[in-house]
Design an enzyme around this catalytic site. Structure first.
Site, mmCIF file in Angstrom:
data_model
loop_
_atom_site.group_PDB
_atom_site.id
_atom_site.type_symbol
_atom_site.label_atom_id
_atom_site.label_comp_id
_atom_site.label_asym_id
_atom_site.label_seq_id
_atom_site.Cartn_x
_atom_site.Cartn_y
_atom_site.Cartn_z
ATOM 1 N N GLU A 105 0.863 -1.187 0.000
ATOM 2 C CA GLU A 105 0.000 0.000 0.000
ATOM 3 C C GLU A 105 0.897 1.234 0.000
ATOM 4 O OE1 GLU A 105 -2.659 0.457 3.292
ATOM 5 O OE2 GLU A 105 -3.632 -1.493 3.021
ATOM 6 N N GLU B 204 -13.665 5.556 -0.301
ATOM 7 C CA GLU B 204 -14.531 4.620 0.426
ATOM 8 C C GLU B 204 -15.235 5.383 1.550
ATOM 9 O OE1 GLU B 204 -12.514 0.591 1.019
ATOM 10 O OE2 GLU B 204 -10.838 1.844 0.360
ATOM 11 N N GLU C 141 -9.304 9.195 5.641
ATOM 12 C CA GLU C 141 -9.434 7.787 5.269
ATOM 13 C C GLU C 141 -10.446 7.581 4.146
ATOM 14 O OE1 GLU C 141 -7.701 5.072 6.496
ATOM 15 O OE2 GLU C 141 -6.442 6.559 7.490
ATOM 16 N N LYS D 16 -15.188 4.434 5.491
ATOM 17 C CA LYS D 16 -13.949 4.307 6.259
ATOM 18 C C LYS D 16 -13.873 5.405 7.309
ATOM 19 C CE LYS D 16 -10.242 2.471 5.017
ATOM 20 N NZ LYS D 16 -8.892 2.156 4.505
#
Length: 328
Positions: free
Chosen positions: A251, A300, A309, A303
């Protein structure tokens, strides 16, 4: 303009060092088959998913997209039983022979003081044994994914070492990886290092924009924080008996909202500069392309808890590109 360059040969796509993480913690994301099509039309030949999802695995059949498949952290204890691990591999790997598995990540960012840490290496060993039984050990490597909090020292990079609390845990992980020719998977985020120490770390250094060497460490000169972090991890691996263990960056990303440094311009610069850089290797490993998985395919919206996030996506949930980025 769609994000990325179109590539005619899927084999050529798979040879590229860049992949993208496909997280699904959102209630507005496109159907799985449309996501796989988006990967393919943008020349993205590698994907990471965070647990076995039958709809994704079905959509990946015949795509030649190389996959990192995670074992979720809540399954680690169960998979320390060999028969359970055999069942997991049969259900999630062998049942999908047309999917191109590359790595199994047994746990993500497990901390050494987490009660589940004791199960990571036994689960890795059992998953590996099941892969060997299927004669897939040359195709699929078993590893685990760590974050950089396990480094007790990272500056200068040559002094990189695992923390006292992480050293025994990582020693057993490194031994497994070295014995089986598998890489360590590492989540590397210069963004978090920068916002945690912006008094000492310049934004240009974090974004690959420094015009010259910022950190001189013996014979090695560092112009960006990504290389410095990765080489600190290589130094820690060497001290733990893993001189031959490679690192795959499982990541790396930069958010576009939620913090003063989280802007569209900064994120676009980070992703494109990272893509442009990975073929060069690091000062300790020059010329060795760094397999790197960008985080993440989509914003997203479920999150958290931090606002940032929810803003790591390369694409909006409607499949429109957030940035004008070339993947190759």
């Amino acid at each position: 303009m769609l994000l990325g360059l179109f590539i005619s040969s899927l084999e050529k796509i798979g040879a590229q060092p860049i992949g993208v993480c496909y997280g699904q913690i959102g209630d507005n994301l496109p159907p799985e088959q449309e996501v796989i099509n988006l990967f393919r039309t943008n020349g993205i030949g590698k994907m990471r998913i965070y647990g076995p999802n039958p709809a994704i695995l079905e959509a990946l059949k015949g795509s030649n997209i190389e996959l990192i498949l995670d074992v979720t952290n809540d399954k680690l204890e169960a998979l320390s039983d060999a028969s359970t691990a055999n069942d997991w591999v049969r259900q999630n790997v062998l049942n999908y022979p047309d999917v191109t598995y590359r790595y199994i990540a047994v746990g993500n960012e497990i901390k050494p003081n987490d009660g589940r840490a004791q199960y990571v290496v036994p689960a890795m060993q059992n998953i590996h044994n099941a892969i060997v039984s299927a004669n897939l050990q040359d195709q699929i490597k078993v590893s685990t994914s760590i974050d950089m909090s396990l480094l007790g020292n990272s500056y200068p990079p040559s002094a990189g070492s695992f923390s006292d609390s992480a050293s025994s845990y990582m020693a057993s992980v490194v031994t497994f990886l070295a014995n089986n020719g598998a890489p360590l998977l590492a989540n590397v985020y210069p963004y978090f290092s920068y916002i945690g120490n912006s008094q000492s770390i310049s934004l240009d250094y974090a974004l690959f924009k420094s015009p010259g060497v910022v950190v001189q460490d013996g014979e090695y000169g560092y112009q960006n924080l990504f290389d410095a972090t990765l080489d600190a991890l290589y130094s820690a691996l060497e001290k733990s008996g893993g001189s031959n263990v490679k690192v795959v960056v499982s990541e790396s990303g930069w958010p576009s909202e939620g913090h003063a440094a989280a802007t569209i311009d900064n994120a676009a610069a980070y992703y494109q500069n990272l893509i442009n850089h990975v073929n060069s290797g690091t000062p300790k490993r020059p010329g060795q392309a760094i397999q790197t998985y960008l985080f993440a395919m989509f914003d997203e919206n479920k999150k958290g808890p931090e606002e940032t996030e929810r803003h790591f996506g390369l694409f909006h949930p409607d499949k429109q590109p957030k940035y004008q980025i070339r993947f190759n």
